[in-house]
Design a protein around this motif. Structure first.
Motif, PDB file in Angstrom:
ATOM      1  N   GLU A  64       1.125  -1.104   0.261  1.00  0.00           N
ATOM      2  CA  GLU A  64       0.289  -0.227  -0.438  1.00  0.00           C
ATOM      3  C   GLU A  64       1.110   1.394   0.383  1.00  0.00           C
ATOM      4  O   GLU A  64       1.367   1.762   0.831  1.00  0.00           O
ATOM      5  CB  GLU A  64      -0.579   0.031   1.317  1.00  0.00           C
ATOM      6  N   LYS A  65       0.592   1.971  -1.034  1.00  0.00           N
ATOM      7  CA  LYS A  65       1.883   3.221  -1.282  1.00  0.00           C
ATOM      8  C   LYS A  65       1.876   4.226   0.198  1.00  0.00           C
ATOM      9  O   LYS A  65       2.047   5.024   0.132  1.00  0.00           O
ATOM     10  CB  LYS A  65       2.212   3.595  -2.306  1.00  0.00           C
ATOM     11  N   ASP A  66       0.648   4.200   0.495  1.00  0.00           N
ATOM     12  CA  ASP A  66       0.239   5.378   1.620  1.00  0.00           C
ATOM     13  C   ASP A  66       0.803   5.432   2.475  1.00  0.00           C
ATOM     14  O   ASP A  66       0.954   6.265   3.284  1.00  0.00           O
ATOM     15  CB  ASP A  66      -1.577   5.734   1.743  1.00  0.00           C
ATOM     16  N   ASP A  67       1.158   3.750   2.534  1.00  0.00           N
ATOM     17  CA  ASP A  67       1.712   3.106   4.347  1.00  0.00           C
ATOM     18  C   ASP A  67       3.183   3.622   4.005  1.00  0.00           C
ATOM     19  O   ASP A  67       4.546   3.008   4.446  1.00  0.00           O
ATOM     20  CB  ASP A  67       1.288   1.883   4.233  1.00  0.00           C
ATOM     21  N   LEU A  68       4.026   4.877   2.818  1.00  0.00           N
ATOM     22  CA  LEU A  68       5.153   4.724   2.320  1.00  0.00           C
ATOM     23  C   LEU A  68       6.384   4.648   4.211  1.00  0.00           C
ATOM     24  O   LEU A  68       7.177   4.636   3.795  1.00  0.00           O
ATOM     25  CB  LEU A  68       5.875   5.806   1.367  1.00  0.00           C
ATOM     26  N   GLN A  69       5.600   5.684   5.275  1.00  0.00           N
ATOM     27  CA  GLN A  69       6.808   6.186   6.467  1.00  0.00           C
ATOM     28  C   GLN A  69       6.975   4.984   6.992  1.00  0.00           C
ATOM     29  O   GLN A  69       8.081   4.916   7.493  1.00  0.00           O
ATOM     30  CB  GLN A  69       5.475   7.534   6.739  1.00  0.00           C
ATOM     31  N   ILE A  70       5.283   4.141   7.190  1.00  0.00           N
ATOM     32  CA  ILE A  70       6.080   3.194   7.913  1.00  0.00           C
ATOM     33  C   ILE A  70       7.008   2.172   7.066  1.00  0.00           C
ATOM     34  O   ILE A  70       7.828   1.573   7.842  1.00  0.00           O
ATOM     35  CB  ILE A  70       4.031   2.211   8.452  1.00  0.00           C
ATOM     36  N   PHE A  71       6.832   1.875   6.132  1.00  0.00           N
ATOM     37  CA  PHE A  71       7.489   1.912   5.408  1.00  0.00           C
ATOM     38  C   PHE A  71       9.138   1.541   5.165  1.00  0.00           C
ATOM     39  O   PHE A  71       9.885   1.052   5.668  1.00  0.00           O
ATOM     40  CB  PHE A  71       7.495   0.699   3.539  1.00  0.00           C
ATOM     41  N   SER A  72       9.447   2.663   5.072  1.00  0.00           N
ATOM     42  CA  SER A  72      10.358   3.533   6.023  1.00  0.00           C
ATOM     43  C   SER A  72      10.778   3.621   6.509  1.00  0.00           C
ATOM     44  O   SER A  72      12.185   3.000   7.491  1.00  0.00           O
ATOM     45  CB  SER A  72      10.356   5.135   5.151  1.00  0.00           C
ATOM     46  N   LEU A  73      10.282   3.522   7.892  1.00  0.00           N
ATOM     47  CA  LEU A  73      10.362   3.058   9.574  1.00  0.00           C
ATOM     48  C   LEU A  73      10.947   2.149   9.622  1.00  0.00           C
ATOM     49  O   LEU A  73      11.850   1.774  10.327  1.00  0.00           O
ATOM     50  CB  LEU A  73       9.485   4.063  10.368  1.00  0.00           C
ATOM     51  N   MET A  74      10.307   1.238   9.173  1.00  0.00           N
ATOM     52  CA  MET A  74      10.351  -0.089   9.401  1.00  0.00           C
ATOM     53  C   MET A  74      11.786  -0.813   8.421  1.00  0.00           C
ATOM     54  O   MET A  74      12.722  -1.952   9.188  1.00  0.00           O
ATOM     55  CB  MET A  74       8.925  -1.347   9.051  1.00  0.00           C
ATOM     56  N   MET A  75      11.979  -0.280   7.315  1.00  0.00           N
ATOM     57  CA  MET A  75      13.149  -0.637   7.015  1.00  0.00           C
ATOM     58  C   MET A  75      14.325  -0.210   6.684  1.00  0.00           C
ATOM     59  O   MET A  75      15.675  -0.733   7.226  1.00  0.00           O
ATOM     60  CB  MET A  75      13.342  -0.776   5.152  1.00  0.00           C
ATOM     61  N   GLU A  76      14.201   1.361   7.434  1.00  0.00           N
ATOM     62  CA  GLU A  76      15.524   1.262   8.317  1.00  0.00           C
ATOM     63  C   GLU A  76      16.052   0.992   9.431  1.00  0.00           C
ATOM     64  O   GLU A  76      17.044   0.592   9.909  1.00  0.00           O
ATOM     65  CB  GLU A  76      15.067   2.794   8.178  1.00  0.00           C
ATOM     66  N   ASP A  77      14.847   0.167  10.245  1.00  0.00           N
ATOM     67  CA  ASP A  77      15.367  -0.500  11.729  1.00  0.00           C
ATOM     68  C   ASP A  77      15.657  -1.610  11.531  1.00  0.00           C
ATOM     69  O   ASP A  77      16.514  -2.709  11.966  1.00  0.00           O
ATOM     70  CB  ASP A  77      13.361  -0.044  12.155  1.00  0.00           C
ATOM     71  N   ILE A  78      15.297  -2.603  10.290  1.00  0.00           N
ATOM     72  CA  ILE A  78      16.014  -3.731   9.974  1.00  0.00           C
ATOM     73  C   ILE A  78      16.651  -3.617   9.575  1.00  0.00           C
ATOM     74  O   ILE A  78      18.185  -4.692   9.432  1.00  0.00           O
ATOM     75  CB  ILE A  78      14.431  -4.192   9.355  1.00  0.00           C
ATOM     76  N   ILE A  79      17.047  -3.091   8.442  1.00  0.00           N
ATOM     77  CA  ILE A  79      18.486  -2.807   8.124  1.00  0.00           C
ATOM     78  C   ILE A  79      19.569  -2.240   8.938  1.00  0.00           C
ATOM     79  O   ILE A  79      20.351  -2.904   9.305  1.00  0.00           O
ATOM     80  CB  ILE A  79      18.828  -1.651   6.262  1.00  0.00           C
ATOM     81  N   LEU A  80      19.187  -1.494   9.908  1.00  0.00           N
ATOM     82  CA  LEU A  80      20.020  -0.966  11.206  1.00  0.00           C
ATOM     83  C   LEU A  80      20.392  -1.918  11.955  1.00  0.00           C
ATOM     84  O   LEU A  80      21.694  -3.101  12.710  1.00  0.00           O
ATOM     85  CB  LEU A  80      20.141   0.006  11.404  1.00  0.00           C
ATOM     86  N   GLU A  81      19.808  -3.189  12.070  1.00  0.00           N
ATOM     87  CA  GLU A  81      19.525  -4.017  13.302  1.00  0.00           C
ATOM     88  C   GLU A  81      20.775  -5.653  12.443  1.00  0.00           C
ATOM     89  O   GLU A  81      21.150  -5.740  13.383  1.00  0.00           O
ATOM     90  CB  GLU A  81      18.411  -4.348  13.146  1.00  0.00           C
TER      91      GLU A  81
END
Length: 319
Positions: free
Chosen positions: A95-112
């Motif tokens: 869902e493209k409207d949830d880009l902000q959530i996706f961005s937060l989640m992927m930043e978190d997963i990648i940093l982890e």
């Protein structure tokens, strides 16, 4: 700003924009540069369905489990790779409207993934996605806990203007349920967050303002708002982006996570608050006038706990 964090967020935004502009072909992806070089790789790109996707590729000898799970707007699944020596894990924005959530989640997963061992990176990424699934189901954080953390982050950000990030991280002991929120070598700080209209502030124990060393009581006045407010998530990102090193980012995230705040700062349901003021009072006895506090040697050993309130107007002499 830390280059690694900046690279992740900027790459996600760049790829999302290019997909929206139809300037990125199906299957085309951009490599996320990692320093130091690791045995795994992250890519951000365009899926065959023209959606935003983050891809983790690891040697198949380290992990080869089939996997598929999804939230309402983000799917995580293992994928076939032409190269049998590679295992691929994809995170796709549905869902493209949830880009902000996706961005937060992927930043978190990648940093982890960067602070873990290479051989467990795929397993850890799946576990981190599961944490996000549970967090998205749970809804918003307790508002009282949220306000308390917001105040501590405001002060953390302020302290970063005076000290290096490692010093501030090491001094922050509030999440460890200590009596003071910040303890430096020669002074301490206790943080309280109250509403704009509050006339007093609650002190939670005899020890909270009791210490032979110099101390400060910092009171953050906030007002909840629907617009132009600050969230815990935004403060967390701003602080993280201004760390002096990647190791300091990991130490900061460790402290946030170990004491139950990660589900607050990363939760997509965020409360907005406007910072009205930060009023700081020196907790010290003046000539002929003692700071209005209860201290531990006043207590009776039979008394198990004490809470009391200070009237703000009575603290003016200690500003």
């Amino acid at each position: 700003m830390n280059d690694t964090v900046d690279n992740i967020s900027q790459l996600i935004k760049t790829v999302a924009f290019r997909i929206s502009e139809k300037s990125l072909s199906h299957g085309e992806r951009m490599y996320l540069s990692l320093r130091p070089i690791r045995s795994f790789a992250w890519y951000i790109g365009c899926s065959n369905s023209s959606t935003l996707v983050a891809i983790l590729e690891v040697p198949s000898v380290s992990y080869n489990r089939c996997y598929r799970r999804q939230t309402k707007s983000i799917a995580c699944y293992s994928d076939t790779v032409n190269n049998p020596s590679l295992y691929r894990l994809s995170f796709e924005l549905l869902e493209k409207d949830d880009l902000q959530i996706f961005s937060l989640m992927m930043e978190d997963i990648i940093l982890e993934s960067l602070r873990g061992r290479d051989e467990t990176v795929a397993k850890n990424a799946i576990e981190r996605f599961s944490m996000w699934q549970n967090m998205l189901k749970a809804g918003g954080a307790d508002k009282g806990k949220y306000k308390g953390l917001l105040g501590e982050l405001f002060i953390f950000q302020l302290l970063l203007t005076r000290f290096d990030s490692k010093t501030v991280i090491d001094s922050w002991i509030g999440p460890e349920a200590k009596e003071k929120d910040y303890c430096f070598s020669n002074f301490w700080v206790e943080v309280k967050t109250i509403s704009e209209t509050a006339l007093d502030v609650k002190i939670s124990s005899l020890q909270q303002l009791d210490s032979p060393s110099l101390g400060y009581l910092s009171i953050c006045k906030v007002q909840e708002t629907d617009s132009q407010g600050v969230t815990c998530s935004r403060l967390f990102e701003e602080i993280q982006n201004n760390m002096d090193s990647l190791s300091d980012i990991f130490a900061f995230r460790n402290k946030i996570e170990e004491f139950g705040f990660m589900s607050v700062v990363l939760n997509p349901i965020q409360y907005k608050f406007k910072l009205i003021s930060i009023d700081t009072y020196k907790v010290i006895d003046l000539p002929g006038k003692k700071f209005p506090r209860l201290i531990s040697n006043m207590g009776n050993p039979a008394i198990k706990s004490v809470e009391y309130k200070l009237t703000l107007a009575a603290l003016e002499d200690w500003r």
